[in-house]
Design an enzyme around this catalytic site. Structure first.
Site, PDB file in Angstrom:
ATOM      1  N   HIS A 100       0.839  -1.195   0.000  1.00  0.00           N
ATOM      2  CA  HIS A 100       0.000   0.000   0.000  1.00  0.00           C
ATOM      3  C   HIS A 100       0.875   1.247   0.000  1.00  0.00           C
ATOM      4  CE1 HIS A 100      -3.192  -2.755   0.906  1.00  0.00           C
ATOM      5  NE2 HIS A 100      -2.677  -3.060   2.083  1.00  0.00           N
ATOM      6  N   GLU A 118      -1.850  -0.461   8.276  1.00  0.00           N
ATOM      7  CA  GLU A 118      -2.817  -1.353   8.900  1.00  0.00           C
ATOM      8  C   GLU A 118      -2.160  -2.259   9.928  1.00  0.00           C
ATOM      9  OE1 GLU A 118      -4.128  -3.082   5.241  1.00  0.00           O
ATOM     10  OE2 GLU A 118      -2.759  -4.778   5.383  1.00  0.00           O
ATOM     11  N   HIS A 176       3.259  -7.580   1.809  1.00  0.00           N
ATOM     12  CA  HIS A 176       2.584  -8.489   2.719  1.00  0.00           C
ATOM     13  C   HIS A 176       1.539  -9.316   1.985  1.00  0.00           C
ATOM     14  CE1 HIS A 176       0.086  -4.851   2.542  1.00  0.00           C
ATOM     15  NE2 HIS A 176      -0.935  -5.667   2.712  1.00  0.00           N
ATOM     16  N   ARG A 196      -1.515  -4.633  -6.197  1.00  0.00           N
ATOM     17  CA  ARG A 196      -1.366  -6.092  -6.251  1.00  0.00           C
ATOM     18  C   ARG A 196      -0.109  -6.419  -7.045  1.00  0.00           C
ATOM     19  NH1 ARG A 196      -6.122  -7.449  -8.619  1.00  0.00           N
ATOM     20  NH2 ARG A 196      -7.222  -7.341  -6.642  1.00  0.00           N
TER      21      ARG A 196
END
Length: 350
Positions: A100, A118, A176, A196
């Site tokens: 991200h 996150e 991740h 992605r």
């Protein structure tokens, strides 16, 4: 008052059937990969499930109650956009390898959007369940591109076997992927921007290859290497266990077999509460300050009085939003105990 929202279920190619079981509900929807518990993402705004504000969106609540719901500092910094996206995630098979962007890159590329930092709390894990977080060895940008192209990128990622209670902090920029067999509670910034990187050649639900963002990801990736990507924390019963404190959220775990009251006076923020095991009664408490009373020539101080404002039951798989006006949060576990995750905005007073 406290709020419950109708969960938004996401059908995904890697989704399973654990979220419905976690929540103790029946549904005809299959391959539920995510349950968005509280979301202000445009097009996916949470709706109040019950009570006098049933049917209102989270954004409408923020516009109506402003700092009373969000907190003074939160409202000053984020306006009426609820700043967290809170989910449960069920990985029946490996998720794509992804990264991200941070706030700066996201704003520049995506019309002022926020980045995405996150954290994950492992709610459940099948035998052999795993996830990937971070690089296991140092690589260059050129090697990254080559490994994505030839399908060897997983060879340089740090792979972790996991168990319930494990915690991973995933700052923007860290590569991740949630692996097969993981049931995760996720707290993140309000953003749905994902690059992605690699998806094992998998087809989407539409039968077509899923879009990759290999080149976009290059400038987002943090290529540094850490010795350990797992987040350690003190595991105490009937106490607050701080898991993560970062500029975007502060999250704690409560493993309770007896009543615990959290003082919220100095937080100046909403608090989200996720129930990951058992059940509990939540009570918001308001403290009335001492007053000076004068009568018949005598002066005395009145005693501080605590009144229960509202009481609500929370069960496994449910999430409750507590407004910033609450001065205390009393958590009373059910007979089998309870595990709760609380989150609030980290730049508030502490």
């Amino acid at each position: 008052m406290m709020f419950k929202f109708t969960p938004i279920f996401k059908t995904l190619v890697w989704g399973g059937d654990k979220i419905a079981a976690l929540k103790g509900i029946e549904t005809d929807q299959r391959n539920i990969g995510e349950s968005w518990e509280i979301s202000a993402v445009p097009g996916n705004e949470s709706v109040v499930a019950e009570g006098p504000f049933e049917g209102r969106t989270i954004t409408q609540l923020c516009e109506t109650f402003k700092e009373k719901l969000l907190g003074t500092e939160v409202y000053r910094n984020t306006g009426t956009e609820f700043p967290l996206l809170i989910k449960f995630i069920d990985a029946k098979s490996d998720l794509s390898i992804q990264v991200h962007p941070d706030d700066t890159l996201a704003a520049a590329r995506h019309n002022g959007s926020k980045g995405k930092t996150e954290m994950w709390y492992v709610v459940g894990a099948d035998e052999g369940a795993h996830l990937m977080s971070g690089l296991s060895k140092s690589i260059s940008k050129d090697e990254y591109v080559r490994r994505v192209s030839d399908g060897t990128i997983t060879e340089v990622l740090s792979d972790h076997r996991v168990a319930p209670g494990d915690v991973f902090f995933i700052p923007a920029g860290r590569i991740h992927a949630i692996g097969t067999g993981c049931l995760i509670a996720e707290i993140q910034q309000t953003s749905n921007i994902t690059y992605r990187i690699y998806d094992y050649g998998r087809m989407g639900l539409d039968g077509k290859p899923r879009e990759l963002h290999t080149e976009l990801a290059v400038d987002a990736i943090d290529f540094s290497v850490r010795s350990d990507y797992r987040t350690g924390y003190t595991k105490s019963v009937n106490r607050e266990n701080l898991l993560v404190k970062c500029p975007y959220f502060t999250t704690s775990l409560y493993d309770l077999s007896e009543t615990f009251t959290k003082d919220l006076h100095n937080i100046d923020s909403f608090v989200s509460v996720m129930c990951v095991e058992g059940s509990a009664t939540l009570s918001t408490l308001e403290t009335k300050p001492k007053r000076t009373l004068k009568a018949f020539g005598f002066t005395r101080e009145s005693k501080e009085k605590v009144d229960t404002v509202e009481t609500l039951t929370i069960r496994r798989g449910e999430t409750v939003l507590v407004p910033a006006t609450a001065l205390h949060l009393k958590m009373t576990p059910g007979k089998s105990g309870v595990k709760l995750l609380t989150s609030y905005l980290a730049y508030c007073k502490s």
